[in-house]
Design a protein around this motif. Structure first.
Motif, PDB file in Angstrom:
ATOM      1  N   UNK A 198       0.798  -1.086   0.132  1.00 13.18           N
ATOM      2  CA  UNK A 198      -0.032  -0.102   0.049  1.00 13.18           C
ATOM      3  C   UNK A 198       0.766   1.314  -0.023  1.00 13.18           C
ATOM      4  N   UNK A 199       2.122   1.123   0.800  1.00 13.73           N
ATOM      5  CA  UNK A 199       3.024   2.263   0.594  1.00 13.73           C
ATOM      6  C   UNK A 199       4.464   1.769   0.762  1.00 13.73           C
ATOM      7  N   UNK A 200       5.294   2.273   0.164  1.00 13.55           N
ATOM      8  CA  UNK A 200       6.822   2.133   0.387  1.00 13.55           C
ATOM      9  C   UNK A 200       7.501   1.424  -0.888  1.00 13.55           C
ATOM     10  N   UNK A 201       8.619   1.652  -1.191  1.00 11.25           N
ATOM     11  CA  UNK A 201       9.489   0.977  -2.107  1.00 11.25           C
ATOM     12  C   UNK A 201      10.606   0.207  -1.334  1.00 11.25           C
ATOM     13  N   UNK A 202      10.640  -1.057  -1.990  1.00 14.53           N
ATOM     14  CA  UNK A 202      11.676  -2.085  -1.655  1.00 14.53           C
ATOM     15  C   UNK A 202      12.444  -2.959  -2.623  1.00 14.53           C
ATOM     16  N   UNK A 203      13.118  -3.679  -2.158  1.00 17.44           N
ATOM     17  CA  UNK A 203      13.814  -4.974  -2.997  1.00 17.44           C
ATOM     18  C   UNK A 203      13.427  -6.076  -2.093  1.00 17.44           C
ATOM     19  N   UNK A 204      12.785  -7.266  -2.507  1.00 15.49           N
ATOM     20  CA  UNK A 204      12.424  -8.321  -1.812  1.00 15.49           C
ATOM     21  C   UNK A 204      12.956  -9.654  -2.252  1.00 15.49           C
ATOM     22  N   UNK A 205      13.630 -10.261  -1.325  1.00 13.30           N
ATOM     23  CA  UNK A 205      14.255 -11.614  -1.539  1.00 13.30           C
ATOM     24  C   UNK A 205      12.895 -12.558  -1.446  1.00 13.30           C
ATOM     25  N   UNK A 206      12.945 -13.175  -2.601  1.00 12.20           N
ATOM     26  CA  UNK A 206      11.773 -14.185  -2.593  1.00 12.20           C
ATOM     27  C   UNK A 206      12.232 -15.746  -2.902  1.00 12.20           C
ATOM     28  N   UNK A 207      13.454 -15.881  -2.374  1.00 13.75           N
ATOM     29  CA  UNK A 207      14.051 -17.256  -2.820  1.00 13.75           C
ATOM     30  C   UNK A 207      13.266 -18.418  -1.876  1.00 13.75           C
ATOM     31  N   UNK A 208      12.715 -18.036  -0.469  1.00 14.53           N
ATOM     32  CA  UNK A 208      11.951 -18.882   0.068  1.00 14.53           C
ATOM     33  C   UNK A 208      10.987 -19.447  -0.774  1.00 14.53           C
ATOM     34  N   UNK A 252      10.392 -18.818  -4.378  1.00 15.06           N
ATOM     35  CA  UNK A 252      10.639 -19.167  -5.728  1.00 15.06           C
ATOM     36  C   UNK A 252      11.876 -19.910  -6.175  1.00 15.06           C
ATOM     37  N   UNK A 253      13.019 -19.809  -5.139  1.00 15.22           N
ATOM     38  CA  UNK A 253      14.052 -20.108  -5.340  1.00 15.22           C
ATOM     39  C   UNK A 253      15.223 -19.403  -6.087  1.00 15.22           C
ATOM     40  N   UNK A 254      14.624 -18.337  -6.487  1.00 15.86           N
ATOM     41  CA  UNK A 254      15.536 -17.292  -7.218  1.00 15.86           C
ATOM     42  C   UNK A 254      16.197 -16.375  -6.026  1.00 15.86           C
ATOM     43  N   UNK A 255      17.614 -16.375  -6.616  1.00 15.05           N
ATOM     44  CA  UNK A 255      18.473 -15.905  -5.291  1.00 15.05           C
ATOM     45  C   UNK A 255      18.392 -14.196  -5.641  1.00 15.05           C
ATOM     46  N   UNK A 256      18.151 -13.559  -6.890  1.00 16.96           N
ATOM     47  CA  UNK A 256      18.026 -12.340  -7.196  1.00 16.96           C
ATOM     48  C   UNK A 256      17.021 -11.639  -6.580  1.00 16.96           C
ATOM     49  N   UNK A 257      17.103 -10.314  -5.888  1.00 13.41           N
ATOM     50  CA  UNK A 257      15.909  -9.752  -5.189  1.00 13.41           C
ATOM     51  C   UNK A 257      15.081  -8.879  -6.213  1.00 13.41           C
ATOM     52  N   UNK A 258      13.728  -9.035  -5.896  1.00 13.45           N
ATOM     53  CA  UNK A 258      12.780  -8.127  -6.937  1.00 13.45           C
ATOM     54  C   UNK A 258      12.505  -6.845  -6.448  1.00 13.45           C
ATOM     55  N   UNK A 259      12.650  -5.827  -7.215  1.00 13.84           N
ATOM     56  CA  UNK A 259      12.072  -4.624  -6.832  1.00 13.84           C
ATOM     57  C   UNK A 259      10.423  -4.416  -6.829  1.00 13.84           C
ATOM     58  N   UNK A 260       9.947  -3.903  -5.706  1.00 10.91           N
ATOM     59  CA  UNK A 260       8.485  -3.696  -5.575  1.00 10.91           C
ATOM     60  C   UNK A 260       7.997  -2.265  -5.104  1.00 10.91           C
ATOM     61  N   UNK A 261       6.845  -1.898  -5.801  1.00 11.93           N
ATOM     62  CA  UNK A 261       6.369  -0.682  -5.437  1.00 11.93           C
ATOM     63  C   UNK A 261       5.108  -0.735  -4.996  1.00 11.93           C
ATOM     64  N   UNK A 262       4.253   0.277  -4.774  1.00 15.33           N
ATOM     65  CA  UNK A 262       2.848   0.103  -4.255  1.00 15.33           C
ATOM     66  C   UNK A 262       2.006  -0.412  -5.444  1.00 15.33           C
ATOM     67  N   UNK A 274       4.173 -14.260   1.292  1.00 19.91           N
ATOM     68  CA  UNK A 274       4.536 -14.346   2.707  1.00 19.91           C
ATOM     69  C   UNK A 274       5.608 -15.228   2.837  1.00 19.91           C
ATOM     70  N   UNK A 275       6.611 -15.014   3.776  1.00 21.35           N
ATOM     71  CA  UNK A 275       7.971 -15.370   3.661  1.00 21.35           C
ATOM     72  C   UNK A 275       9.076 -14.940   3.167  1.00 21.35           C
ATOM     73  N   UNK A 276       8.618 -14.199   2.288  1.00 23.58           N
ATOM     74  CA  UNK A 276       9.974 -13.453   1.415  1.00 23.58           C
ATOM     75  C   UNK A 276      10.427 -12.127   2.440  1.00 23.58           C
ATOM     76  N   UNK A 277      11.697 -11.741   1.897  1.00 21.80           N
ATOM     77  CA  UNK A 277      12.076 -10.908   3.088  1.00 21.80           C
ATOM     78  C   UNK A 277      12.466  -9.376   2.277  1.00 21.80           C
TER      79      UNK A 277
END
Length: 688
Positions: free
Chosen positions: A227-237, A239-249, A255-258
């Motif tokens: 709903x608010x905020x910008x960040x990169x998120x680690x979804x490895x838990x 999807x198994x993908x090691x590279x972080x994914x940029x996220x926006x509103x 759940x479980x991603x960092x």
């Protein structure tokens, strides 16, 4: 049912026997003792004191909620083996220096320390005429002591104790690897209340619509939307993908991603028990206990194997003295050694550690295998059928060409019909600028023509929007036929708009091929996949262009959903077939195939129907899943060969009379160590 964590489970055969005993208790008929995950499930009415006694009889016990044991802390098997080994070693130093009865006392002490648990279990089994490894070892120990083979009896007890310890250690290593995987679930969340205050709650208390704050470094508590905020998120838990994914509103979170950085305000879209992570963990836990055909065969074989060994041991004891003038003492000794060779431990362990390691390794890569049987099947697949749209292609078609014959109605009718559809091609047409600017019309009725298109009534006139198969009522001019052929040759999917008399115009729509699809086929073919097959409802020329670009071996085009199922049924008669898809219309085909594989960002029905789920929105990790499955199958075969091969060698040594008690147990221990170590190498495989 109540679920309890267990500790001390090291023997699959023993676990099955304890489950059988627990099921005999009142209300215990549905109890499950899961060896791989080391868990016990029982009904509320079961007498837990009796359950504890059954577990204790085999050295296992419950673990309470705080993680402490429900019995006094005593020495473990490793410590007992070390103590008895020291006593055994001391006898060599003292030999000839002390009286014989002292030496015998020391041997007995070493035997008792290492083998007392096995001895008492074996005696109980003998009284019930129940023959398993404990029974065999007890008979062998009693026999060795009876004929005065004190050193060998002691060595057998020590080696068997060490063998049990190593069995437990190997299985525990595989379990702990799985448990580390299951620890990714967050425990708490910071919930925002209506008055702006914050409260810390357990994730099980979160409801759909709750707002939570996720700080940098914290785990997303459940599936939600920023709903608010910008960040990169680690979804490895997930999807198994090691590279972080940029996220926006506005973007979705698992759940479980960092959250790597910044502060995010997230609206929970699913309660935790319905979240992607919860489903993943549930699937992984359930997968541990689903037996493969190989495991089921080994378990059945082991039931007959042990009694057969006892018969062979009896023959070895009796026939040589009667037929070949061998000594009774020597034959009796050889028979005891044969009993020890009869231990089925290495054989029973040949599969579960490898299967558990394979499931764990795949789960780390974001590939969920719903059971060992499916992992085994994956390693045997010879052909793969792919749905095209959304699987080999991005599933995001765009309008690339437009032919207009009657502009006044063409764009308006297309807009009126397609705005009520959620189909990707409909969305692509609505994104065309001229369609967006068309007059707004309201259909009085819209009917789907399965696999062909849509029929709509607008201002008392019937219109058709779909493939050229909707044009059975229209006579096409040579010019329109030429336009249709040209668009198809260019590889476009056609969306034609017509009324009951003429064609108003047509769109040429194309879906982009996924980048990984071009290399995917080469990797799969290099892994031994003989046929890669594309199934699609698109026109043959459109399908052919995509097929040529990515390198599939076979193409079947213009298939309706029911025809796709029929084609899968036909294909699997010729070879072991996997079907890969992501849409709701793929679910029947996934169920029909020998193995169904769904892409995790597809529909829930496809994921629930599939046997294997790829949690990525691409097929890049699919070859690794095949590599792991083939490795698991190879390891299981090697393990069975090692377990049986060493026993055959040991049995052959009885012919010249070379088999000794210590060699018999050493051969069994060697097999156990080898199958355990080979199985654990699966966890060390590197991704390609």
């Amino acid at each position: 049912m109540k679920e309890y964590k267990l500790q001390g489970l090291s023997c699959a055969n023993c676990a099955a026997e304890m489950e059988e005993e627990i099921r005999k208790l009142n209300h215990g008929e549905d109890s499950e003792l899961q060896f791989s995950s080391s868990k016990l499930r029982v009904q509320d009415g079961v007498d837990m004191e009796k359950v504890r006694r059954i577990l204790k009889s085999d050295g296992a016990s419950l673990v309470d909620d705080e993680g402490s044991h429900d019995h006094s802390h005593g020495p473990n098997m490793k410590q007992l083996v070390i103590i008895s080994s020291l006593i055994f070693g001391a006898t060599f130093l003292l030999e000839g220096m002390v009286a014989p009865f002292v030496m015998i006392g020391m041997y007995l002490a070493a035997i008792a320390i290492s083998g007392y648990q096995t001895f008492w279990k074996g005696l109980k089994n003998l009284t019930r005429l129940k023959f398993n490894i404990d029974t065999l070892m007890t008979i062998a120990l009693i026999g060795a002591v009876a004929i005065g083979e004190w050193k060998e009896a002691t060595l057998v007890a020590i080696l068997f104790g060490l063998n049990e310890y190593l069995e437990g250690l190997g299985m525990e290593k595989a379990r702990s690897s799985m448990e580390q995987l299951l620890k990714v679930a967050p425990k708490q969340a910071t919930r925002l209340l209506a008055d702006g205050t914050e409260e810390v709650v357990g994730i099980e208390d979160l409801q759909e619509g709750d707002l939570v704050l996720v700080k940098a470094g914290e785990k997303i508590p459940s599936d939600g939307v920023i709903m608010a905020g910008y960040s990169s998120v680690n979804e490895a838990a997930i999807t198994g993908e090691s590279l972080p994914v940029d996220k926006k509103p506005g973007e979705k979170l698992f759940g479980g991603s960092i959250n790597n950085e910044g502060l995010l305000k997230v609206e929970i879209s699913k309660a935790y028990h319905d979240s992607s992570l919860a489903k993943i963990l549930q699937l992984v836990e359930e997968a541990q206990e689903r037996k493969t055909p190989t495991e089921l065969f080994i378990n059945r074989f082991a039931k007959y194997y042990t009694p057969l060994i006892m018969v062979i041991a009896g023959l070895v004891m009796v026939f040589p003295p009667l037929l070949f003038s061998a000594t009774w003492g020597g034959s009796f000794y050889q028979g005891l050694a044969v009993l020890i060779v009869g231990c089925p431990c290495a054989l029973i362990l040949s599969s579960p550690i490898a299967i558990l390691s394979g499931i764990t390794k795949n789960a780390r890569n974001g590939i969920l295998v719903k059971g060992g049987a499916f992992l085994e099947q994956l390693g045997k697949i010879e052909s793969i059928a792919f749905d095209k749209t959304g699987t080999l292609t991005k599933g995001e078609p765009k309008v690339h060409a437009v032919n207009v014959y009657e502009e006044e109605r063409f764009f308006s009718v297309a807009h009126a019909v397609e705005r009520n559809s959620s189909h990707p091609i409909a969305r692509a047409i609505l994104e065309d600028e001229r369609v967006q600017q068309a007059d707004s019309l309201e259909p009085s009725s819209v009917d789907t023509i399965p696999g062909k298109g849509v029929r709509a009534v607008i201002e008392d006139q019937t219109y058709y929007v779909g493939s050229e198969q909707t044009l059975t009522h229209v006579t096409l001019s040579e010019g329109i036929k030429a336009d249709i052929d040209k668009l198809k040759e260019d590889g476009f999917t056609l969306v034609i708009v017509s009324d009951e008399k003429e064609v108003l115009g047509m769109f040429g729509v194309a879906d982009e091929v996924r980048e990984e699809s071009r290399t995917l086929m080469k990797r799969l073919h290099s892994l031994g996949i003989k046929h890669t097959i594309m199934l699609t409802g698109d026109h043959e020329k459109t399908a052919g262009k995509v097929a040529a670009e990515i390198g599939v071996t076979d193409v079947h085009a213009q298939l309706l959903p029911d025809q796709k199922v029929e084609k899968v049924d036909e294909l699997k008669r010729n070879s072991k077939l996997a079907m890969i898809g992501d849409g709701i219309n793929d679910a029947p085909a996934l169920a029909m195939a020998d193995l169904g594989i769904a892409m995790g960002k597809g529909t829930d029905s496809a994921i629930e129907t599939a046997d294997i789920v790829l949690m990525q929105d691409h097929l890049g990790k699919l070859p690794n899943a095949f590599r792991i499955a083939k490795r698991v199958n190879a390891v299981v075969k090697w393990n069975i060969g090692i377990a049986l091969g060493l026993k055959v060698i040991a049995l052959l040594l009885t012919i010249p009379g070379w088999l000794t008690l210590w060699f018999a147990i050493l051969a069994d221990m060697g097999a156990t160590i080898l199958v355990t170590l080979i199985s654990l190498t699966i966890l060390l495989m590197k991704d390609e």
